[in-house]
Each structure stands twice: as C-alpha cells, then as structure tokens.
Design a protein around this motif. Structure first.
Motif, PDB file in Angstrom:
ATOM      1  N   ILE A  88      42.898  32.755  33.750  1.00 36.63           N
ATOM      2  CA  ILE A  88      44.332  33.036  33.798  1.00 36.63           C
ATOM      3  C   ILE A  88      44.498  34.407  34.450  1.00 36.63           C
ATOM      4  O   ILE A  88      43.962  35.405  33.966  1.00 36.63           O
ATOM      5  CB  ILE A  88      44.959  33.047  32.390  1.00 36.63           C
ATOM      6  N   VAL A  89      45.223  34.426  35.568  1.00 39.71           N
ATOM      7  CA  VAL A  89      45.447  35.670  36.303  1.00 39.71           C
ATOM      8  C   VAL A  89      46.889  36.102  36.064  1.00 39.71           C
ATOM      9  O   VAL A  89      47.815  35.315  36.243  1.00 39.71           O
ATOM     10  CB  VAL A  89      45.192  35.471  37.811  1.00 39.71           C
ATOM     11  N   GLY A  90      47.070  37.336  35.659  1.00 37.38           N
ATOM     12  CA  GLY A  90      48.403  37.861  35.385  1.00 37.38           C
ATOM     13  C   GLY A  90      48.920  38.707  36.534  1.00 37.38           C
ATOM     14  O   GLY A  90      48.184  39.491  37.127  1.00 37.38           O
TER      15      GLY A  90
ATOM     16  N   MET B 199      43.908  29.701  37.599  1.00 36.52           N
ATOM     17  CA  MET B 199      43.191  29.520  38.865  1.00 36.52           C
ATOM     18  C   MET B 199      41.746  29.161  38.581  1.00 36.52           C
ATOM     19  O   MET B 199      41.189  29.524  37.550  1.00 36.52           O
ATOM     20  CB  MET B 199      43.244  30.791  39.702  1.00 36.52           C
ATOM     21  N   SER B 200      41.150  28.483  39.528  1.00 39.40           N
ATOM     22  CA  SER B 200      39.745  28.130  39.425  1.00 39.40           C
ATOM     23  C   SER B 200      38.899  29.397  39.507  1.00 39.40           C
ATOM     24  O   SER B 200      39.256  30.349  40.203  1.00 39.40           O
ATOM     25  CB  SER B 200      39.372  27.182  40.562  1.00 39.40           C
ATOM     26  N   THR B 201      37.783  29.400  38.803  1.00 31.61           N
ATOM     27  CA  THR B 201      36.899  30.567  38.872  1.00 31.61           C
ATOM     28  C   THR B 201      36.270  30.690  40.251  1.00 31.61           C
ATOM     29  O   THR B 201      35.847  31.770  40.643  1.00 31.61           O
ATOM     30  CB  THR B 201      35.782  30.474  37.815  1.00 31.61           C
ATOM     31  N   GLU B 202      36.244  29.584  41.005  1.00 32.67           N
ATOM     32  CA  GLU B 202      35.672  29.617  42.347  1.00 32.67           C
ATOM     33  C   GLU B 202      36.683  30.053  43.403  1.00 32.67           C
ATOM     34  O   GLU B 202      36.319  30.356  44.526  1.00 32.67           O
ATOM     35  CB  GLU B 202      35.131  28.235  42.699  1.00 32.67           C
ATOM     36  N   ALA B 203      37.955  30.067  43.061  1.00 37.56           N
ATOM     37  CA  ALA B 203      39.011  30.401  44.024  1.00 37.56           C
ATOM     38  C   ALA B 203      39.049  31.899  44.279  1.00 37.56           C
ATOM     39  O   ALA B 203      38.721  32.709  43.409  1.00 37.56           O
ATOM     40  CB  ALA B 203      40.365  29.940  43.504  1.00 37.56           C
TER      41      ALA B 203
ATOM     42  N   VAL C 217      41.078  34.993  44.383  1.00 35.53           N
ATOM     43  CA  VAL C 217      42.321  35.379  43.716  1.00 35.53           C
ATOM     44  C   VAL C 217      43.106  36.307  44.638  1.00 35.53           C
ATOM     45  O   VAL C 217      42.604  37.353  45.045  1.00 35.53           O
ATOM     46  CB  VAL C 217      42.026  36.075  42.368  1.00 35.53           C
ATOM     47  N   PRO C 218      44.356  35.929  44.997  1.00 37.66           N
ATOM     48  CA  PRO C 218      45.150  36.789  45.881  1.00 37.66           C
ATOM     49  C   PRO C 218      45.590  38.061  45.170  1.00 37.66           C
ATOM     50  O   PRO C 218      45.857  38.047  43.973  1.00 37.66           O
ATOM     51  CB  PRO C 218      46.345  35.917  46.258  1.00 37.66           C
TER      52      PRO C 218
ATOM     53  N   ALA D 114      54.562  40.368  43.437  1.00 35.87           N
ATOM     54  CA  ALA D 114      54.032  40.859  42.159  1.00 35.87           C
ATOM     55  C   ALA D 114      52.560  41.187  42.347  1.00 35.87           C
ATOM     56  O   ALA D 114      51.812  40.421  42.946  1.00 35.87           O
ATOM     57  CB  ALA D 114      54.207  39.797  41.085  1.00 35.87           C
ATOM     58  N   ALA D 115      52.132  42.338  41.828  1.00 34.36           N
ATOM     59  CA  ALA D 115      50.736  42.766  41.924  1.00 34.36           C
ATOM     60  C   ALA D 115      49.988  42.287  40.686  1.00 34.36           C
ATOM     61  O   ALA D 115      50.584  42.022  39.639  1.00 34.36           O
ATOM     62  CB  ALA D 115      50.661  44.286  42.036  1.00 34.36           C
TER      63      ALA D 115
END
Length: 119
Positions: free
Chosen positions: A29-31, A44-48, A50-51, A63-64
């Motif tokens: 989970i990315v915040g 998000m997938s752990t393989e993706a 992350v932007p 959003a950062a």
C-alpha cells in the motif's frame, strides 16, 4: 416477450468464475498526500515501479509520496506565452497606443458601425 427473459441473475452483475486456485500478486500500500492534505492510498504490486507522484482523486493536484520530499521537476517548465507577449514581439507599446487611439476614434465617430453595415 416474457418467454425470452433471462431469469436467475442480473446480466453483468456477477461473474460465475471463482477465485479458487488464483494466486494474487504480492501487494504493498503506497500512500500519497497532496498540498491540500488529502491522503490517497493505492495498492500496487511489489514488482511495479512506484511513481513518485499520483494525481489526487479529490482535487486533481499532484500528490507526493507520504514521508518523502516532493520530487524535483525534470526540467524547468516554459511559461506559456500570452497573446500580449506575442503582440509585444511584433509591435512596440507606442505603436499599439496609436492604433488603439485610431480605433477608438473610429468607434466614437460611428465609422466602424458603418463599415459593418455597409460591408
């Protein structure tokens, strides 16, 4: 017409497939937090990859990632040119004042109205 009606379930509402034997990708989970303090959590997938930024679904601002500094832009953005900027590339302010006064005089004398009606 009642003979052709589908019975038993609504069309498209539910799938008949089951999730038995399906392995889901590992997720994190990315915040993200926007300048208006809206917090968005995205799985998000752990393989993706992350932007660093994500568009806030509430206000649309970038959003950062939470807990990270705002990323620096890749290159400085050019400010858009306005009509006034482009006009000043072709004419000087003094020339524009003369043209404005000529057009105002034509409006006041009614000459511009006659051009529209006659032409």
């Amino acid at each position: 017409m009642a003979d052709r009606a589908l019975r038993g379930m609504t069309i498209g509402a539910k799938s008949m497939e089951s999730e038995d034997g399906v392995e889901f990708a590992e997720r994190i989970i990315v915040g993200y937090e926007c300048p208006m303090a809206h917090v968005t959590k995205i799985p998000m997938s752990t393989e993706a990859e992350v932007p660093p930024t994500w568009e806030c679904p509430e206000c649309g601002q970038p959003a950062a990632r939470r807990g990270e500094d705002e990323p620096e832009p890749d290159e400085p953005k050019k400010t858009p040119r306005t009509h006034w900027d482009m006009l000043l590339e072709r004419r000087k302010v003094e020339e524009l004042e003369v043209l404005l006064n000529e057009r105002l005089e034509a409006l006041r004398s009614g000459e511009v109205y006659r051009e529209r009606v006659d032409g």
